[in-house]
Design a protein around this motif. Structure first.
Motif, short mmCIF file in Angstrom:
data_model
loop_
_atom_site.label_atom_id
_atom_site.label_comp_id
_atom_site.label_asym_id
_atom_site.label_seq_id
_atom_site.Cartn_x
_atom_site.Cartn_y
_atom_site.Cartn_z
N HIS A 11 0.80 -1.22 0.00
CA HIS A 11 0.00 0.00 0.00
C HIS A 11 0.83 1.28 0.00
CE1 HIS A 11 -3.56 -2.41 0.50
NE2 HIS A 11 -2.94 -3.06 1.46
N CYS A 12 2.13 1.17 -0.24
CA CYS A 12 2.93 2.40 -0.26
C CYS A 12 4.24 2.20 -1.01
CB CYS A 12 3.23 2.88 1.16
SG CYS A 12 4.28 1.78 2.11
N VAL A 13 4.78 3.32 -1.44
CA VAL A 13 6.10 3.38 -2.04
C VAL A 13 6.88 4.33 -1.16
CG1 VAL A 13 7.41 4.05 -4.08
CG2 VAL A 13 5.18 2.95 -4.34
N PHE A 14 8.12 3.99 -0.85
CA PHE A 14 8.83 4.81 0.13
C PHE A 14 10.34 4.80 -0.08
CE2 PHE A 14 8.34 0.54 1.69
CZ PHE A 14 9.57 0.22 2.25
N ASN A 15 10.96 5.76 0.54
CA ASN A 15 12.42 5.90 0.56
C ASN A 15 12.74 6.65 1.85
OD1 ASN A 15 15.12 6.29 0.16
ND2 ASN A 15 14.90 7.58 -1.64
N LEU A 16 12.92 5.93 2.94
CA LEU A 16 13.15 6.53 4.26
C LEU A 16 14.53 6.14 4.75
CD1 LEU A 16 9.72 5.65 5.91
CD2 LEU A 16 10.42 7.83 4.94
N LYS A 17 15.36 7.13 4.98
CA LYS A 17 16.71 6.88 5.49
C LYS A 17 16.96 7.79 6.67
CE LYS A 17 18.66 5.63 1.01
NZ LYS A 17 17.68 6.12 0.05
#
Length: 138
Positions: A11-17
């Motif tokens: 349910h999501c696309v992400f790029n968390l750093k």
């Protein structure tokens, strides 16, 4: 942001750093080469078990830097607590005789930590280079 930098979940696309810095209790210089190796092994293991990626890891005699890639469902404070708890226990178990005179009680890490969000692109590369350039204990 290019597609290659994104991760997806149903349910999501992400790029968390984020850039995490952990400091030893009382800022004591107790991290040796052997302890640094063990810290990296245990931190990577804890993170792998909770869908957190370790993109870079290094440090110096009194602190470590970790560049983490998080999943949106991960609660950062809980993950940091897990990392600190597990690594403190493992270091006390495997290295306590060599460091106990420099620390009081059974505490390895400081009670606090620093966590900074990291943008993709140049910011991530700058943080990676910074972590790679840490002077590891010899």
């Amino acid at each position: 942001m290019s597609k290659t930098t994104l991760r997806s979940h149903p349910h999501c696309v992400f790029n968390l750093k984020c850039h995490l810095v952990l400091v030893t209790a009382y800022r004591r210089e107790v991290i040796t080469s052997a302890i640094m190796e063990d810290l990296e092994i245990h931190i990577r293991r804890v993170c792998e078990m909770s869908d957190v990626g370790v993109l870079e890891f290094s440090g110096e005699t009194d602190h470590v830097h970790i560049l983490l890639e998080l999943h949106p469902s991960v609660m950062p404070a809980k993950r940091v607590n897990s990392i600190k708890t597990v690594t403190s226990r493992r270091i006390r178990k495997g290295h306590w005789e060599t460091i106990k005179t420099q620390l009081w009680g059974e505490r390895f890490w400081s009670g606090s930590y620093c966590m900074l969000s990291v943008g993709d692109g140049a910011n991530t590369e700058i943080i990676k280079r910074y972590i790679q350039n840490q002077t590891r204990p010899s």
